[in-house]
Design an enzyme around this catalytic site. Structure first.
Site, PDB file in Angstrom:
ATOM      1  N   GLY A   8      79.471  72.562  37.219  1.00 58.16           N
ATOM      2  CA  GLY A   8      78.653  72.701  38.428  1.00 58.16           C
ATOM      3  C   GLY A   8      77.699  71.531  38.609  1.00 58.16           C
ATOM      4  O   GLY A   8      76.590  71.681  39.134  1.00 58.16           O
ATOM      5  N   GLN A  12      72.253  71.442  42.977  1.00 57.42           N
ATOM      6  CA  GLN A  12      70.840  71.017  43.050  1.00 57.42           C
ATOM      7  C   GLN A  12      70.329  70.591  41.670  1.00 57.42           C
ATOM      8  O   GLN A  12      69.669  69.558  41.547  1.00 57.42           O
ATOM      9  CB  GLN A  12      69.985  72.172  43.604  1.00 57.42           C
ATOM     10  CG  GLN A  12      68.576  71.735  43.968  1.00 57.42           C
ATOM     11  CD  GLN A  12      67.621  72.895  44.223  1.00 57.42           C
ATOM     12  OE1 GLN A  12      67.993  74.067  44.123  1.00 57.42           O
ATOM     13  NE2 GLN A  12      66.386  72.577  44.548  1.00 57.42           N
ATOM     14  N   ASP A  34      82.789  69.518  38.427  1.00 56.34           N
ATOM     15  CA  ASP A  34      82.482  70.481  39.485  1.00 56.34           C
ATOM     16  C   ASP A  34      83.807  70.949  40.072  1.00 56.34           C
ATOM     17  O   ASP A  34      84.818  70.240  39.970  1.00 56.34           O
ATOM     18  CB  ASP A  34      81.605  69.839  40.582  1.00 56.34           C
ATOM     19  CG  ASP A  34      80.802  70.882  41.362  1.00 56.34           C
ATOM     20  OD1 ASP A  34      79.577  70.976  41.148  1.00 56.34           O
ATOM     21  OD2 ASP A  34      81.412  71.628  42.166  1.00 56.34           O
ATOM     22  N   ARG A  36      84.458  71.099  43.110  1.00 55.38           N
ATOM     23  CA  ARG A  36      84.766  70.295  44.303  1.00 55.38           C
ATOM     24  C   ARG A  36      84.639  68.816  43.964  1.00 55.38           C
ATOM     25  O   ARG A  36      83.927  68.458  43.021  1.00 55.38           O
ATOM     26  CB  ARG A  36      83.847  70.678  45.467  1.00 55.38           C
ATOM     27  CG  ARG A  36      82.395  70.505  45.144  1.00 55.38           C
ATOM     28  CD  ARG A  36      81.491  71.252  46.122  1.00 55.38           C
ATOM     29  NE  ARG A  36      80.160  71.310  45.567  1.00 55.38           N
ATOM     30  CZ  ARG A  36      79.176  70.448  45.831  1.00 55.38           C
ATOM     31  NH1 ARG A  36      79.349  69.479  46.698  1.00 55.38           N
ATOM     32  NH2 ARG A  36      78.004  70.558  45.251  1.00 55.38           N
ATOM     33  N   TYR A 141      73.704  88.848  42.282  1.00 54.28           N
ATOM     34  CA  TYR A 141      73.297  87.650  41.529  1.00 54.28           C
ATOM     35  C   TYR A 141      72.461  88.059  40.316  1.00 54.28           C
ATOM     36  O   TYR A 141      72.717  87.637  39.180  1.00 54.28           O
ATOM     37  CB  TYR A 141      72.486  86.749  42.468  1.00 54.28           C
ATOM     38  CG  TYR A 141      71.864  85.524  41.837  1.00 54.28           C
ATOM     39  CD1 TYR A 141      72.645  84.449  41.435  1.00 54.28           C
ATOM     40  CD2 TYR A 141      70.482  85.438  41.670  1.00 54.28           C
ATOM     41  CE1 TYR A 141      72.054  83.313  40.872  1.00 54.28           C
ATOM     42  CE2 TYR A 141      69.893  84.314  41.122  1.00 54.28           C
ATOM     43  CZ  TYR A 141      70.686  83.255  40.720  1.00 54.28           C
ATOM     44  OH  TYR A 141      70.103  82.134  40.169  1.00 54.28           O
TER      45      TYR A 141
END
Ligand code: NAD
Ligand code: SER
Length: 311
Positions: A8, A12, A34, A36, A141
């Site tokens: 990841g 951020q 990641d 993506r 979450y």
């Protein structure tokens, strides 16, 4: 700890953590990954691969090829997106953590996994919220974060995996945008202050939440992984905070630099109910006592630095 895989990495936190890890441990030692593909700048800055952290086999191959001895596991779905798609949040957050922990067990890696103030719920004491207290979160979450803390504790106790983690508050930074959380307003407010001098907040006036500036958050991730393990009683779930901010208080601080800044409100009921279920102020004395945690940035130092960089 010399060779590191970051999952990841384009988010951020990762976009700040990866450069700092490379400064400390060497560029080639830190493999960023990641699900993506990321921008040219990020990919060119050091080793990078596309990696779905829910795929245990692929994570295992990446760790083996890179000869990693530590994993910073950042891949996750955050609170607001999680409420939009609870099954996705459960799948990504739990399957990826289980993959990383299994690979760590098989290949002898240490693991850093961030938890969150989202582990707390309406029944938790709000001010201060103790390190060890009732945790009955109402978001998917938060449920994945509580389960994740417990799973990390289990892998440490049962298999001796060196798992460590912190409960981050809302994180404020420039650069990569936040990934769809309830605390994103405290990032967006700065870019809007610079762009247009006006921000419409999706949380109501008076909604106070714990926050931290990203340089402190990155330092915390590295310091806990370097801490003396003999001193850590709360390995995977240290409360961390630096400041408590409601929208009007941050706006007042921004007005010291942007005098005509206007804040108004258009409250989003889903994110408001998440924020209302979270602490007003968490007690991070366990982190301060067990590994010497201390934040550097308060609201005025952070605001000055954020605005200077965004300008
Ligand atoms: P983010 O949403 O900005 O970044 C997450 C990254 O994970 C994204 O780049 C995304 O592409 C990637 N990702 C998603 N699914 C993936 C998968 N299956 N495989 C690999 N990568 C995948 O999140 P962040 O703010 O950087 O948060 C990182 C961690 O810190 C998360 O565990 C989050 O819960 C935790 N945390 C963040 C905050 C905060 O305010 N940012 C606060 C508390 C805890
Ligand atoms: N900033 C995160 C969120 O709002 C807290 O974990 O989801």
């Amino acid at each position: 700890m010399k060779r590191i895989l970051v999952t990841g990495a384009g988010g951020q936190i990762g976009s700040w953590l990866v450069p700092r890890l490379r400064e400390i441990y060497g560029e080639a030692s830190v493999l960023a990954s990641d699900v993506r593909t990321l921008g040219f700048d990020f990919v060119e800055a050091g080793p990078f691969q596309v990696l779905d952290a829910t795929d245990a086999k692929a994570v295992g191959q990446a760790v083996m090829r890179h000869e990693a001895d530590a994993i910073y596991h950042l891949a996750a779905i955050l609170s607001a997106i999680g409420e939009r798609d609870p099954r996705l949040a459960w799948h990504v957050n739990m399957t990826s953590l289980e993959s990383v922990l299994e690979v760590a067990r098989e290949q002898g890696c240490a693991v850093f996994t961030p938890s969150s103030i989202g582990v707390f719920g309406p029944e938790s004491p709000k001010d201060p919220t103790p390190q060890d207290t009732v945790m009955r979160p109402r978001t998917v979450y938060g449920i994945t974060k509580v389960a994740g803390e417990l799973l990390c504790d289990y892998y440490h106790r049962r298999y001796g995996v060196d798992t460590r983690g912190v409960r981050y508050p809302g994180l404020i930074s420039y650069g990569a945008p936040p990934g769809g959380g309830t605390t994103d307003w405290a990032v967006d407010i700065f870019s809007k202050a610079v762009e247009s001098g006006r921000y419409t907040c999706f949380l109501a006036e008076g909604t106070r939440l714990d926050m931290m500036y990203m340089p402190d958050a990155v330092r915390a991730a590295i310091e806990i992984m370097e801490a003396d393990p003999g001193r850590l009683r709360h390995r995977n779930a240290f409360n961390l905070t630096a400041m408590q901010l409601a929208p009007e208080a941050l706006a007042a601080e921004i007005r010291r630099h942007v005098p005509h800044f206007v804040l108004d409100y258009d409250v989003d009921p889903i994110r408001q109910s998440i924020a209302d279920s979270w602490p007003d102020r968490i007690d991070d004395s366990a982190a301060r006592e067990e590994w010497g945690w201390a934040h550097e940035f308060d609201v005025s130092a952070m605001t000055a630095d954020m605005l200077a960089h965004l300008r």
